[in-house]
Design a protein around this motif. Structure first.
Motif, PDB file in Angstrom:
ATOM      1  N   ARG B 232       0.944  -1.254   0.082  1.00 33.90           N
ATOM      2  CA  ARG B 232       0.138  -0.031   0.007  1.00 33.90           C
ATOM      3  C   ARG B 232       0.831   1.183  -0.093  1.00 33.90           C
ATOM      4  O   ARG B 232       0.474   2.282  -0.675  1.00 33.90           O
ATOM      5  CB  ARG B 232      -0.870   0.080   1.233  1.00 33.90           C
ATOM      6  N   SER B 233       2.004   1.295   0.799  1.00 33.73           N
ATOM      7  CA  SER B 233       2.797   2.328   0.845  1.00 33.73           C
ATOM      8  C   SER B 233       3.087   3.002  -0.521  1.00 33.73           C
ATOM      9  O   SER B 233       2.816   4.200  -0.568  1.00 33.73           O
ATOM     10  CB  SER B 233       4.001   2.001   1.490  1.00 33.73           C
ATOM     11  N   PRO B 234       3.887   2.006  -1.302  1.00 32.51           N
ATOM     12  CA  PRO B 234       4.309   2.728  -2.593  1.00 32.51           C
ATOM     13  C   PRO B 234       3.251   2.965  -3.432  1.00 32.51           C
ATOM     14  O   PRO B 234       3.166   3.974  -4.323  1.00 32.51           O
ATOM     15  CB  PRO B 234       5.206   1.283  -3.336  1.00 32.51           C
ATOM     16  N   LEU B 235       2.090   2.202  -3.288  1.00 31.91           N
ATOM     17  CA  LEU B 235       0.972   2.925  -4.082  1.00 31.91           C
ATOM     18  C   LEU B 235       0.286   4.110  -4.032  1.00 31.91           C
ATOM     19  O   LEU B 235       0.037   4.732  -4.656  1.00 31.91           O
ATOM     20  CB  LEU B 235      -0.317   1.496  -3.915  1.00 31.91           C
ATOM     21  N   THR B 236       0.381   4.461  -2.367  1.00 25.79           N
ATOM     22  CA  THR B 236       0.029   5.601  -1.918  1.00 25.79           C
ATOM     23  C   THR B 236       0.918   6.743  -2.707  1.00 25.79           C
ATOM     24  O   THR B 236       0.393   7.840  -3.313  1.00 25.79           O
ATOM     25  CB  THR B 236      -0.044   5.833  -0.498  1.00 25.79           C
ATOM     26  N   VAL B 237       2.188   6.478  -2.916  1.00 27.38           N
ATOM     27  CA  VAL B 237       3.142   7.423  -3.337  1.00 27.38           C
ATOM     28  C   VAL B 237       2.571   7.499  -4.966  1.00 27.38           C
ATOM     29  O   VAL B 237       2.779   8.952  -5.341  1.00 27.38           O
ATOM     30  CB  VAL B 237       4.246   6.942  -3.295  1.00 27.38           C
ATOM     31  N   ILE B 238       2.370   6.286  -5.527  1.00 25.55           N
ATOM     32  CA  ILE B 238       2.120   6.579  -7.022  1.00 25.55           C
ATOM     33  C   ILE B 238       1.107   7.340  -7.222  1.00 25.55           C
ATOM     34  O   ILE B 238       1.096   8.079  -8.072  1.00 25.55           O
ATOM     35  CB  ILE B 238       2.249   4.881  -7.514  1.00 25.55           C
ATOM     36  N   SER B 239      -0.082   7.007  -6.341  1.00 22.88           N
ATOM     37  CA  SER B 239      -1.212   7.700  -6.685  1.00 22.88           C
ATOM     38  C   SER B 239      -1.194   9.255  -6.331  1.00 22.88           C
ATOM     39  O   SER B 239      -1.730  10.013  -7.144  1.00 22.88           O
ATOM     40  CB  SER B 239      -2.229   7.022  -5.618  1.00 22.88           C
ATOM     41  N   GLY B 240      -0.217   9.498  -5.402  1.00 22.57           N
ATOM     42  CA  GLY B 240       0.119  10.925  -5.117  1.00 22.57           C
ATOM     43  C   GLY B 240       0.618  11.630  -6.295  1.00 22.57           C
ATOM     44  O   GLY B 240       0.284  12.596  -6.749  1.00 22.57           O
ATOM     45  N   VAL B 241       1.752  10.879  -6.902  1.00 19.05           N
ATOM     46  CA  VAL B 241       2.328  11.246  -8.017  1.00 19.05           C
ATOM     47  C   VAL B 241       1.566  11.455  -9.297  1.00 19.05           C
ATOM     48  O   VAL B 241       1.360  12.642  -9.809  1.00 19.05           O
ATOM     49  CB  VAL B 241       3.560  10.534  -8.617  1.00 19.05           C
ATOM     50  N   ILE B 242       0.704  10.535  -9.454  1.00 16.39           N
ATOM     51  CA  ILE B 242      -0.322  10.727 -10.517  1.00 16.39           C
ATOM     52  C   ILE B 242      -1.202  12.010 -10.422  1.00 16.39           C
ATOM     53  O   ILE B 242      -1.609  12.723 -11.204  1.00 16.39           O
ATOM     54  CB  ILE B 242      -1.326   9.339 -10.678  1.00 16.39           C
ATOM     55  N   ASN B 243      -1.632  12.272  -9.078  1.00 19.34           N
ATOM     56  CA  ASN B 243      -2.385  13.533  -8.555  1.00 19.34           C
ATOM     57  C   ASN B 243      -1.656  14.802  -9.152  1.00 19.34           C
ATOM     58  O   ASN B 243      -2.284  15.635  -9.726  1.00 19.34           O
ATOM     59  CB  ASN B 243      -2.696  13.691  -7.328  1.00 19.34           C
ATOM     60  N   PHE B 244      -0.386  14.913  -9.195  1.00 16.47           N
ATOM     61  CA  PHE B 244       0.369  15.921  -9.577  1.00 16.47           C
ATOM     62  C   PHE B 244       0.025  16.257 -11.049  1.00 16.47           C
ATOM     63  O   PHE B 244       0.026  17.309 -11.535  1.00 16.47           O
ATOM     64  CB  PHE B 244       1.962  15.821  -9.440  1.00 16.47           C
ATOM     65  N   ILE B 272      -5.176  -0.310  -5.694  1.00 10.51           N
ATOM     66  CA  ILE B 272      -5.435   0.100  -4.130  1.00 10.51           C
ATOM     67  C   ILE B 272      -6.845  -0.713  -3.477  1.00 10.51           C
ATOM     68  O   ILE B 272      -6.733  -1.153  -2.357  1.00 10.51           O
ATOM     69  CB  ILE B 272      -5.753   1.562  -3.974  1.00 10.51           C
ATOM     70  N   GLU B 273      -7.696  -0.823  -4.480  1.00  9.82           N
ATOM     71  CA  GLU B 273      -9.011  -1.485  -4.054  1.00  9.82           C
ATOM     72  C   GLU B 273      -8.500  -2.891  -3.627  1.00  9.82           C
ATOM     73  O   GLU B 273      -9.006  -3.513  -2.630  1.00  9.82           O
ATOM     74  CB  GLU B 273      -9.914  -1.334  -5.156  1.00  9.82           C
ATOM     75  N   LEU B 274      -8.006  -3.527  -4.624  1.00  9.39           N
ATOM     76  CA  LEU B 274      -7.485  -5.090  -4.254  1.00  9.39           C
ATOM     77  C   LEU B 274      -6.609  -5.042  -2.990  1.00  9.39           C
ATOM     78  O   LEU B 274      -6.953  -5.880  -2.200  1.00  9.39           O
ATOM     79  CB  LEU B 274      -6.626  -5.317  -5.462  1.00  9.39           C
ATOM     80  N   VAL B 275      -5.618  -4.308  -2.734  1.00 16.62           N
ATOM     81  CA  VAL B 275      -4.985  -4.363  -1.403  1.00 16.62           C
ATOM     82  C   VAL B 275      -5.694  -3.894  -0.362  1.00 16.62           C
ATOM     83  O   VAL B 275      -5.540  -4.681   0.612  1.00 16.62           O
ATOM     84  CB  VAL B 275      -3.672  -3.247  -1.748  1.00 16.62           C
ATOM     85  N   ASN B 276      -6.761  -3.054  -0.346  1.00 22.96           N
ATOM     86  CA  ASN B 276      -7.541  -2.906   0.788  1.00 22.96           C
ATOM     87  C   ASN B 276      -8.480  -3.889   0.913  1.00 22.96           C
ATOM     88  O   ASN B 276      -8.388  -4.309   2.346  1.00 22.96           O
ATOM     89  CB  ASN B 276      -8.382  -1.657   0.174  1.00 22.96           C
TER      90      ASN B 276
END
Lengths: 144, 455
Positions: B232-244, B272-276
């Motif tokens: 989840r941690s790297p996914l959060t980072v990726i999703s943040g970057v995409i937001n940029f 992310i949904e899968l991991v959740n």
């Protein structure tokens, strides 16, 4: 219960008279058979008269023994007569399917002696013996 | 000889030749006591003599037992049973003996047939190696029967009193029997012990296997929890970057770039949904999931959700309907989890409903509960799949949706969450017609009843 002492063998003239008065076990029966043959040889008797008037039961073993005695005695040139068979025993023997092979049967001792005397002339030579009483051979009659 | 009952008088053991005479005497005595006429007494005695002689001759030992036989209201007689553990008789030989064709080596072979003729009833049970049991009965004339029936006790007593002489022998025999019974028992006990030992061994093995299984399960859960957390941690980072990128803070994107980024965003979202899902399942499994229960208005929640679902529905040209009863009370629920329940059910409904279908959410009060239903006109679920539908990793096997993405955890998590709220979830479905999932939630004011959030 040493059975061989219980059955007397009486010599009447040239006839052995064997009154069987008790129920015999098989050993007694075999012993009796042997003793009769010994006495036949010893006394030169020509007839054996077996009185079974007091015998209440003749099963296949005893029946066979009677046949055997008759056969053996015949070989030793003696005639065997069984006398005094109770009617009930006769009925039983027939129902049992037992034939007393080679054995002559008559109603009582008198008839038996007569048969032996008339037919074979035995018992006559020492006819006096009847007056003089019975000659006991073998063991004494056990009064008990 | 089926309907004959018997009252035992006594038993005489046969072990030596002299016993033959003893048996004869005893039987003669009983026959006399029972008032058989003299001829019949002799017949009985002779028959028993034959039986006893057979025991002695073929089996060396055995027993003769005497009993008063009764049949029906009137028939009364003397029953004599001879039994031995001798070699028994072959069926063929038995037939030949009973037909009278048999000639034994030792005798005239009249024993059994003669006995049968002398007695009224004759019954033989024998087999090679199993000994021989012969039962014969002689009936009394009717006029004497009832008199004898009234004296059975006396006959028994008379027999008992006479057995003294053989008491020692009987005791010896009984001792022998006892010893053999004891030996048998001992053998059985040993067998049991051996069995027990084996059982204990296999038990120990099972225990060991069980412990190992538990350890493996534990390890699996731990692994799952760790990996999902780490994923989840790297996914959060990726999703943040995409937001940029999407926010335009990094400058405007070319249409081609926008398309790529949108693709990344979608796929990251589903990852992310899968991991959740995995994380939730693992928390549910370990019992560490906690609910944060608050009063929740379903109208608001569902209209919020509707906004998320509508775009998807529109994409597949689905009709999305809400039919909530207007006086719906507030429910007691963890909003995040409740949202998850809805998202799972709605996204399933959308996913499995073909173009042009309908998805409908409805809710109504049922006493202290609110029942929420999500109905679709989708492909439905086969009846044989229904029982396992809510199991972990169970995506209906026969569904044409195998190609659909998903962990198979969605419904498992949904059910666990509903049950954590104290409610229940059920499903009705028919292949090709659609499915209806409905679950219950406790209304506010019934906290003591429904919400066990410490589970």
């Amino acid at each position: 219960m040493n059975g061989h002492g219980r059955i007397p063998i009486l010599k009447v003239g040239r006839v052995l008279v064997v009154p069987i008065q008790v129920d015999m076990d098989d050993q007694t029966v075999l012993l009796l058979q042997e003793r009769i043959l010994t006495e036949l040889e010893r006394t030169g008797a020509r007839g054996v008269l077996i009185d079974i008037s007091l015998l209440e039961m003749v099963d296949s073993f005893i029946g066979r023994m009677l046949s055997d005695i008759a056969a053996m005695a015949r070989i030793m040139d003696a005639r065997t007569v069984v006398v005094g068979m109770q009617p009930a025993v006769a009925i039983t023997l027939v129902e049992l399917g037992l034939e007393l092979k080679g054995v002559d049967t008559v109603l009582n001792v008198d008839e038996g002696i007569k048969l032996l005397r008339d037919e074979f002339g035995i018992g006559e030579e020492e006819g006096d013996a009847f007056q003089g009483g019975l000659n006991l051979v073998g063991e004494q009659i056990n009064p008990a | 000889m089926q309907s004959i009952t018997s009252t035992r008088l006594g038993e005489i053991y046969v072990r030596s030749e002299s016993d033959i005479v003893r048996v004869r005497e005893r039987v003669r005595q009983i026959a006399r006591d029972m008032n058989f006429d003299p001829t019949t007494q002799i017949k009985i005695t002779t028959a028993v003599s034959e039986l006893t002689r057979n025991i002695f001759e073929y089996a060396k030992q055995g027993a003769i037992s005497l009993a008063v036989a009764e049949r029906g209201a009137r028939d009364t007689g003397l029953m004599i049973t001879s039994r031995d553990d001798g070699p028994g008789i072959e069926p063929d030989s038995l037939q030949s003996i009973l037909r009278g064709n048999y000639r034994s080596e030792s005798g005239l072979g009249v024993g059994l047939t003669g006995t049968r003729r002398l007695m009224d009833e004759f019954d033989i049970t024998t087999a090679p190696g199993e000994g021989t049991r012969i039962r014969v009965v002689k009936w009394l004339p009717p006029q004497r029967a009832s008199e004898v029936r009234s004296r059975i006790g006396e006959l028994q007593a008379g027999f008992g009193a006479d057995t003294n002489e053989s008491a020692v022998e009987e005791l010896q025999q009984q001792n022998k029997d006892l010893i053999s019974v004891l030996a048998e028992l001992e053998e059985k006990r040993e067998q049991l012990e051996r069995l027990n030992e084996e059982l204990q061994k296999s038990n120990a093995g099972l225990n060991e296997a069980n412990t190992k299984l538990r350890e493996v399960a534990q390890m699996k859960e731990e692994f799952l929890a760790l990996t999902t957390h780490d994923l989840r941690s790297p996914l959060t980072v990726i999703s943040g970057v995409i937001n940029f990128f999407t926010s335009g803070r990094l400058g405007a994107l070319s249409p081609e770039q926008s398309k790529m980024v949108a693709m990344m965003e979608r796929n990251t979202g589903s990852l992310i949904e899968l991991v959740n899902d995995l994380l939730d399942a693992s928390k549910l499994e370990s019992g560490t999931l906690r609910l944060d229960l608050v009063s929740t208005d379903l109208h608001i929640l569902i209209s919020e959700l509707g906004e998320n679902v509508l775009p998807l529905a529109r994409e597949k040209a689905l009709t999305f309907k809400e039919s909530l009863s207007s006086e719906l009370p507030q429910v007691r629920a963890d909003r995040t989890k409740l949202r998850r329940i809805f998202v799972n059910l709605l996204s399933n409904a959308v996913k499995f409903t073909p173009r042009g279908g309908t998805v409908e959410v409805s809710a109504e009060q049922e006493s202290d509960w609110v029942r929420v239903s999500v109905r679709d006109t989708g492909i439905g679920i086969a009846a044989e799949d229904l029982p396992r539908l809510f199991d972990k990793y169970e995506q209906a096997r026969t569904r044409s949706s195998r190609s659909e993405k998903g962990t198979g955890l969605g419904l498992y998590i949904t059910r666990q969450l509903v049950e954590l709220h104290g409610g229940t979830i059920t499903v009705e479905s028919e292949l090709g017609k659609g499915s209806t999932f409905s679950f219950t939630l406790p209304i506010v004011g019934n906290s003591e009843r429904g919400t066990r959030n410490d589970e």
